[in-house]
Design an enzyme around this catalytic site. Structure first.
Site, PDB file in Angstrom:
ATOM      1  N   ASP A 166       0.851  -1.185   0.000  1.00 27.81           N
ATOM      2  CA  ASP A 166       0.000   0.000   0.000  1.00 27.81           C
ATOM      3  C   ASP A 166       0.883   1.229   0.000  1.00 27.81           C
ATOM      4  O   ASP A 166       1.975   1.233   0.561  1.00 27.81           O
ATOM      5  CB  ASP A 166      -0.923   0.013   1.218  1.00 27.81           C
ATOM      6  N   GLU A 250      -2.244  -1.510  -5.515  1.00 27.95           N
ATOM      7  CA  GLU A 250      -3.425  -0.768  -5.911  1.00 27.95           C
ATOM      8  C   GLU A 250      -3.007   0.170  -7.030  1.00 27.95           C
ATOM      9  O   GLU A 250      -1.982   0.838  -6.929  1.00 27.95           O
ATOM     10  CB  GLU A 250      -3.913   0.047  -4.720  1.00 27.95           C
ATOM     11  N   ASP A 332      -2.521   2.018   7.102  1.00 29.00           N
ATOM     12  CA  ASP A 332      -1.772   1.548   5.940  1.00 29.00           C
ATOM     13  C   ASP A 332      -1.597   0.036   5.943  1.00 29.00           C
ATOM     14  O   ASP A 332      -1.704  -0.617   4.905  1.00 29.00           O
ATOM     15  CB  ASP A 332      -0.396   2.226   5.886  1.00 29.00           C
TER      16      ASP A 332
END
Ligand SMILES: [Zn+2]
Length: 373
Positions: A166, A250, A332
């Site tokens: 992330d 992502e 996170d």
């Protein structure tokens, strides 16, 4: 000779851009690369542009190819309309294989008698034959040679490890197993210097020698920041690809996020999209799998432990407690775990990850959803 070649390439690029634009607006015509190459031959015969013949014709043709690529990117929706190249921007000239010689040690460009004096950042693979050479000069007046070669890259032997990543704001990357890498404030010192140099530049009289010097100073600090950032991104992307068989990330729409000015600095700082680009090609090189999860997957807002999805989670909230199962999450780390889970789901069933059935709790908006992992 390089300076002259850069100037001619820039001239030809800008001339061809103008010609293509005019042809379209005046006659609704689309000039092709080949039509422009013919026009370029005529242009070199004209007296006022005869100086174009003083440099190798190959980089000039390559400039037309670059423009052709820029238009293709525009027509296919990947880029904005091409713009003119500026004298004070980055300069470039590309030499195809017929316009340089390579003897395994020395690189000599067309119209030059002596080989380029190159400080090699790494050796070329043994026995390779370069297919194209691009020389660039950046705004800090540094010259670079990039050489295109074909090389067989061996896959690494498999490892039984997978990880979700992330984009953190406190740290550049946080992994689903709890490691953090890179710190955006790494550049704070450079940025202080940059601010100082920029203020000095702004104060200097326009057109003065001092202003030019101040401008160069600003460019040098920019270059140093860019170099250090690229360097740390490469180290990290190589490390992550080496150690893991499957890497899930992502894919953020950085463009949209940078418009949010409070965050703009932090996000452009960590350079997420460049980092993901590096992961992608290194995964291909070394035989790893990179799985990208779509942005709309609520990785931050979803509780990894029970699947509950919060209505909203503003960016200043670093940790939160799940109202359903009571687990406390680091923002996170929880997101990285969700990214991994979603990525593995994709690789297992080959489907896009879509939020599952809508789950409404009394008192919450119907938008809160339960995503399946
Ligand atoms: Zn929960």
């Amino acid at each position: 000779m390089l300076a002259r070649t850069f100037g001619c390439c820039r001239y030809v690029y800008n001339w061809a851009l103008r010609a293509r634009t005019d042809a379209f607006f005046q006659r609704g015509e689309r000039l092709s690369y080949h039509q422009l190459a013919v026009l370029l031959t005529d242009l070199k015969k004209q007296e006022e542009t005869a100086w174009l013949s003083e440099v190798s014709s190959v980089p000039l043709q390559q400039a037309l190819r670059h423009l052709d690529r820029a238009f293709r990117n525009f027509f296919e929706g990947r880029a904005a309309y091409p713009t003119f190249h500026k004298k004070h921007g980055v300069q470039a000239a590309t030499y195809a294989a017929n316009a340089f010689t390579w003897d395994g040690k020395h690189l000599t460009l067309a119209r030059m008698e002596t080989p380029l004096d190159i400080h090699w950042s790494r050796p070329l693979p043994k026995g390779c034959q370069p297919t194209s050479v691009t020389i660039t000069k950046d705004c800090a007046n540094r010259y670079f040679v990039s050489i295109l070669v074909e090389e067989e890259i061996k896959h690494l032997s498999g490892v039984n490890k997978q990880v979700g990543l992330d984009l953190g704001l406190k740290s550049m990357v946080i992994t689903s197993d709890g490691h953090t890498y890179g710190n955006p404030t790494f550049f704070a010192q450079d940025e202080k210097k940059l601010g100082k140099a920029q203020r000095r530049h702004a104060r200097a009289k326009k057109g003065s020698q001092n202003r030019r010097k101040a401008q160069l100073k600003v460019a040098r600090i920019h270059a140093r920041i860019a170099d250090r950032r690229r360097d740390s991104q490469h180290k990290l992307s190589t490390e992550i690809i080496r150690e893991n068989q499957i890497v899930c990330v992502e894919s953020l729409h950085v463009k949209n996020m940078v418009q949010n000015h409070t965050l703009a600095k932090a996000i452009s700082d960590v350079g997420w999209s460049e980092f993901v680009r590096q992961l992608a090609y290194k995964a291909e090189w070394y035989g790893r799998t990179l799985i990208k999860i779509d942005t709309w997957y609520p990785s931050s807002k979803r509780c990894f432990d029970c699947g509950y999805v919060l209505d909203s989670l503003t960016l200043d909230i670093r940790s939160w407690t799940c109202p359903e199962c009571g687990v406390q999450h680091d923002r996170d780390l929880n997101a990285a775990k969700n990214v991994l889970a979603a990525g593995l789901a994709v690789s297992a069933c080959g489907e896009a990850v879509r939020p599952g059935a809508v789950k409404t709790k009394p008192g919450t908006s119907p938008r809160s959803r339960k995503a399946h992992s």
